[in-house]
Design a protein around this motif. Structure first.
Motif, short mmCIF file in Angstrom:
data_model
loop_
_atom_site.label_atom_id
_atom_site.label_comp_id
_atom_site.label_asym_id
_atom_site.label_seq_id
_atom_site.Cartn_x
_atom_site.Cartn_y
_atom_site.Cartn_z
N LEU A 10 46.83 38.02 43.15
CA LEU A 10 45.37 37.93 43.04
C LEU A 10 44.59 39.12 43.16
CD1 LEU A 10 43.50 35.53 43.23
CD2 LEU A 10 43.34 35.87 45.64
N ILE A 11 45.23 40.36 43.83
CA ILE A 11 44.66 41.50 43.71
C ILE A 11 44.87 42.29 42.39
CG2 ILE A 11 45.08 43.75 44.71
CD1 ILE A 11 45.54 42.67 47.39
N ASP A 12 46.09 41.87 41.60
CA ASP A 12 46.68 42.42 40.34
C ASP A 12 45.69 41.88 39.42
OD1 ASP A 12 48.27 43.85 38.55
OD2 ASP A 12 49.30 41.90 38.21
N CYS A 13 45.33 40.48 39.51
CA CYS A 13 44.47 39.84 38.43
C CYS A 13 43.17 40.37 38.61
CB CYS A 13 44.74 38.44 39.01
SG CYS A 13 43.96 37.43 37.53
N CYS A 14 42.51 40.63 39.76
CA CYS A 14 41.31 41.06 39.88
C CYS A 14 41.33 42.67 39.05
CB CYS A 14 40.93 41.34 41.46
SG CYS A 14 40.54 39.85 42.19
N ALA A 15 42.18 43.27 39.29
CA ALA A 15 42.17 44.67 38.63
C ALA A 15 42.40 44.33 37.03
CB ALA A 15 43.15 45.37 38.76
N SER A 20 39.57 44.12 31.78
CA SER A 20 39.21 43.56 30.49
C SER A 20 37.59 43.72 30.44
CB SER A 20 39.51 41.94 30.85
OG SER A 20 40.86 41.70 30.74
N VAL A 21 36.95 43.69 31.30
CA VAL A 21 35.42 43.97 31.26
C VAL A 21 35.45 44.99 30.69
CG1 VAL A 21 33.59 43.62 32.47
CG2 VAL A 21 34.89 41.87 32.81
N TYR A 22 35.98 46.23 31.28
CA TYR A 22 35.82 47.52 30.82
C TYR A 22 36.06 47.51 29.41
CZ TYR A 22 36.43 52.44 30.34
OH TYR A 22 36.43 53.87 29.94
N VAL A 48 45.38 51.49 28.51
CA VAL A 48 46.64 50.60 28.08
C VAL A 48 47.77 50.29 28.46
CG1 VAL A 48 47.84 50.46 25.77
CG2 VAL A 48 45.61 50.74 25.70
N VAL A 49 48.41 51.59 29.04
CA VAL A 49 49.50 51.56 30.08
C VAL A 49 49.32 50.98 31.50
CG1 VAL A 49 51.52 52.86 30.92
CG2 VAL A 49 50.55 53.34 28.68
N PRO A 50 48.16 51.08 32.14
CA PRO A 50 47.97 50.37 33.41
C PRO A 50 47.81 48.81 33.05
CG PRO A 50 46.72 52.53 33.32
CD PRO A 50 47.39 52.34 31.80
N GLU A 51 47.27 48.52 32.02
CA GLU A 51 46.93 47.01 31.84
C GLU A 51 48.34 46.63 31.54
OE1 GLU A 51 44.88 44.24 28.79
OE2 GLU A 51 45.43 46.09 28.02
#
Length: 139
Positions: A10-15, A20-22, A48-51
């Motif tokens: 859930l935390i990962d998904c929030c990030a 995605s909004v950014y 890109v890499v953090p995503e």
């Protein structure tokens, strides 16, 4: 254990939702000529890499915890991120290249991809939230 997996997911998904909004905001700024292509691409290529890592972590968490449906749901997006990262043409600045972003409708395709990922991450958010609540109730 199961609740912890879904809390981390859930935390990962929030990030990933915020990322995605950014991406959408930055690409729309480029579309409206608020920033130039070089600044936009350098901002986006940093993330890109953090995503990719964030999506891989969510996928691996589901694999390790043996939640097969959610794993199979995450696998295509994780595979797409890896494919896109590995197939950057030689000489390009990254996945987002300032010399090519206005060519052949790439800006529109990047925007469409960011919107689809946002929808996917929102769907995953609610799946993880439901699964977390269910795991907490069952424990």
């Amino acid at each position: 254990m199961e609740a912890a997996v879904f809390i981390l997911s859930l935390i990962d998904c929030c990030a990933l939702i915020f990322l995605s909004v950014y991406f959408i905001i930055t690409l729309s700024d480029l579309e409206c000529d608020y920033i130039n292509a070089r600044a936009c691409c350098s901002k986006l290529n940093k993330w890109v890499v953090p995503e990719l890592v964030g999506q891989a972590v969510a996928t691996l968490l589901m694999l390790v915890s043996m939640h097969w449906f959610v794993f199979l749901l995450n696998l295509p997006v994780a595979s797409w991120n890896v494919y896109r990262f590995l197939n950057v043409p030689m000489g390009n600045m990254g996945v987002f290249d300032p010399t090519e972003i206005h060519n052949r409708g790439q800006l529109k395709s990047h925007m469409k991809e960011a919107m689809i990922k946002l929808g996917f991450h929102l769907l995953c958010f609610f799946i993880y939230l439901y699964s977390m609540i269910l795991a907490l109730i069952n424990d």
